[in-house]
Design a protein around this motif. Structure first.
Motif, PDB file in Angstrom:
ATOM      1  N   TYR A 268       0.832  -1.205   0.000  1.00  0.00           N
ATOM      2  CA  TYR A 268       0.000   0.000   0.000  1.00  0.00           C
ATOM      3  C   TYR A 268       0.868   1.257   0.000  1.00  0.00           C
ATOM      4  O   TYR A 268       0.524   2.263  -0.641  1.00  0.00           O
TER       5      TYR A 268
ATOM      6  N   ILE B 247     -16.078  -1.848   6.919  1.00  0.00           N
ATOM      7  CA  ILE B 247     -14.984  -1.237   6.167  1.00  0.00           C
ATOM      8  C   ILE B 247     -15.040  -1.702   4.710  1.00  0.00           C
ATOM      9  O   ILE B 247     -15.751  -2.644   4.379  1.00  0.00           O
ATOM     10  N   ARG B 248     -14.259  -1.048   3.870  1.00  0.00           N
ATOM     11  CA  ARG B 248     -14.228  -1.408   2.460  1.00  0.00           C
ATOM     12  C   ARG B 248     -13.407  -2.684   2.248  1.00  0.00           C
ATOM     13  O   ARG B 248     -12.542  -3.019   3.056  1.00  0.00           O
TER      14      ARG B 248
ATOM     15  N   THR C 102     -11.187  -2.999   0.119  1.00  0.00           N
ATOM     16  CA  THR C 102      -9.816  -2.597  -0.198  1.00  0.00           C
ATOM     17  C   THR C 102      -9.008  -2.280   1.057  1.00  0.00           C
ATOM     18  O   THR C 102      -7.782  -2.162   0.984  1.00  0.00           O
ATOM     19  N   ASP C 103      -9.667  -2.105   2.192  1.00  0.00           N
ATOM     20  CA  ASP C 103      -8.971  -1.849   3.448  1.00  0.00           C
ATOM     21  C   ASP C 103      -8.551  -3.176   4.068  1.00  0.00           C
ATOM     22  O   ASP C 103      -9.204  -4.199   3.857  1.00  0.00           O
TER      23      ASP C 103
ATOM     24  N   PHE D  82      -8.004  -5.091   7.614  1.00  0.00           N
ATOM     25  CA  PHE D  82      -8.241  -5.070   9.050  1.00  0.00           C
ATOM     26  C   PHE D  82      -7.541  -6.271   9.660  1.00  0.00           C
ATOM     27  O   PHE D  82      -7.704  -7.394   9.182  1.00  0.00           O
TER      28      PHE D  82
ATOM     29  N   LEU E  75      -5.879  -1.187  11.287  1.00  0.00           N
ATOM     30  CA  LEU E  75      -6.584  -1.038  10.014  1.00  0.00           C
ATOM     31  C   LEU E  75      -5.746  -0.190   9.070  1.00  0.00           C
ATOM     32  O   LEU E  75      -5.227   0.867   9.456  1.00  0.00           O
TER      33      LEU E  75
ATOM     34  N   VAL F 158      -6.124   1.980   5.751  1.00  0.00           N
ATOM     35  CA  VAL F 158      -7.147   2.628   4.925  1.00  0.00           C
ATOM     36  C   VAL F 158      -6.440   3.336   3.772  1.00  0.00           C
ATOM     37  O   VAL F 158      -5.744   4.334   3.978  1.00  0.00           O
TER      38      VAL F 158
ATOM     39  N   ALA G 265      -7.927   7.368   1.379  1.00  0.00           N
ATOM     40  CA  ALA G 265      -8.863   8.219   2.126  1.00  0.00           C
ATOM     41  C   ALA G 265      -8.060   9.227   2.930  1.00  0.00           C
ATOM     42  O   ALA G 265      -7.112   8.866   3.630  1.00  0.00           O
TER      43      ALA G 265
ATOM     44  N   CYS H 262     -11.114   9.427   6.912  1.00  0.00           N
ATOM     45  CA  CYS H 262     -10.765   8.276   7.735  1.00  0.00           C
ATOM     46  C   CYS H 262     -11.262   8.476   9.168  1.00  0.00           C
ATOM     47  O   CYS H 262     -11.855   7.568   9.763  1.00  0.00           O
TER      48      CYS H 262
ATOM     49  N   HIS I  57     -15.039   8.093   9.397  1.00  0.00           N
ATOM     50  CA  HIS I  57     -15.475   6.707   9.233  1.00  0.00           C
ATOM     51  C   HIS I  57     -15.209   5.894  10.503  1.00  0.00           C
ATOM     52  O   HIS I  57     -16.080   5.157  10.969  1.00  0.00           O
ATOM     53  N   VAL I  58     -14.004   6.036  11.050  1.00  0.00           N
ATOM     54  CA  VAL I  58     -13.665   5.306  12.276  1.00  0.00           C
ATOM     55  C   VAL I  58     -14.560   5.761  13.424  1.00  0.00           C
ATOM     56  O   VAL I  58     -15.039   4.947  14.227  1.00  0.00           O
TER      57      VAL I  58
END
Length: 236
Positions: free
Chosen positions: A80, A128-129, A131-132, A134, A144, A146, A149, A154, A157-158
């Motif tokens: 990533y 979560i997505r 693509t993330d 966890f 996590l 992310v 974003a 972020c 969302h969290v």
């Protein structure tokens, strides 16, 4: 098929017979034997690859929760981070710590504690997505990644997940157990360039969240006010 054809031709050159029926029978035997060996070799190779994939999956998976483990988290972060550098995109590292988890274990026993970890793992993963990533980081801590974003997105969302969890207590048989978490967020390129730096910053903010009463989220420019803290601050 090329090797089978060559094998049959070489056999007939070496052991050719005047009896046509014998030649045909020998050829069929060679062909069938070769096909059987090729089929067995193919089955073995397919099973070997599947077993290797399964072992790799197990090696990167936390046994209790089914989430990624620390090893897979670090490996995925590298991928990533390379993508974030290449595309000049955002990447966040988020740490979660279940508030007063020791109290759950001490009061209700380790089976309930394990079940509560599984509950939190599924609760967050479902929100979560894909693509993330966890992961269970260790004990009652989760992490996590992310990608793509910014810090505000972020954080929001969290914090939304935090609010939802605090409103949905964990039910285990006849027990109803409120569960909350504290969280710290760090951003790639702002809080550090490598995993250790980002983890350290996220961890510092996580402890700021705990010091401020738990059940809150802290990032560099954002924070929530604790809404829980119903249990005396006697355990981590």
């Amino acid at each position: 098929m090329t090797f089978i054809t060559l094998g049959v031709a070489m056999y007939h050159i070496r052991f050719i017979s005047t009896d046509l029926a014998v030649n045909i029978a020998d050829s069929l035997n060679i062909i069938l034997s070769s096909c059987l060996m090729i089929s067995l070799a193919h089955v073995y190779e397919v099973n070997r690859e599947k077993n290797e994939e399964r072992l790799l999956e197990l090696a990167g998976t936390d046994k209790l929760t089914g989430l990624a483990n620390r090893m897979r988290l670090i490996e995925t972060f590298r991928l990533y981070a390379e993508s974030a550098k290449r595309n000049n995109s955002a990447l966040a590292v988020v740490l979660f710590d279940i508030d007063f988890f020791k109290n759950i274990n001490d009061k209700h026993g380790h089976p309930v504690g394990d079940a509560s970890l599984q509950y939190v793992a599924k609760f967050i993963k479902d929100r979560i997505r894909k693509t993330d990533l966890f992961a269970r980081f260790g004990g009652e801590e989760f992490a996590l990644l992310v990608a793509g974003a910014n810090q505000e997105h972020c954080f929001n969302h969290v914090n939304s997940i935090r609010q939802q969890l605090s409103n949905l207590p964990f039910v285990y048989g006849e027990l109803t157990i409120p569960i909350t978490f504290s969280s710290g967020i760090s951003m790639f390129g702002i809080d550090g360039e490598n995993f250790d730096e980002l983890l350290s910053n996220a961890d510092q903010r996580l402890y700021i969240a705990k010091d401020r009463g738990r059940n809150c989220v802290v990032a560099a420019n954002y924070q929530t006010i604790s809404e829980a803290a119903q249990v005396p601050l006697t355990s981590s």
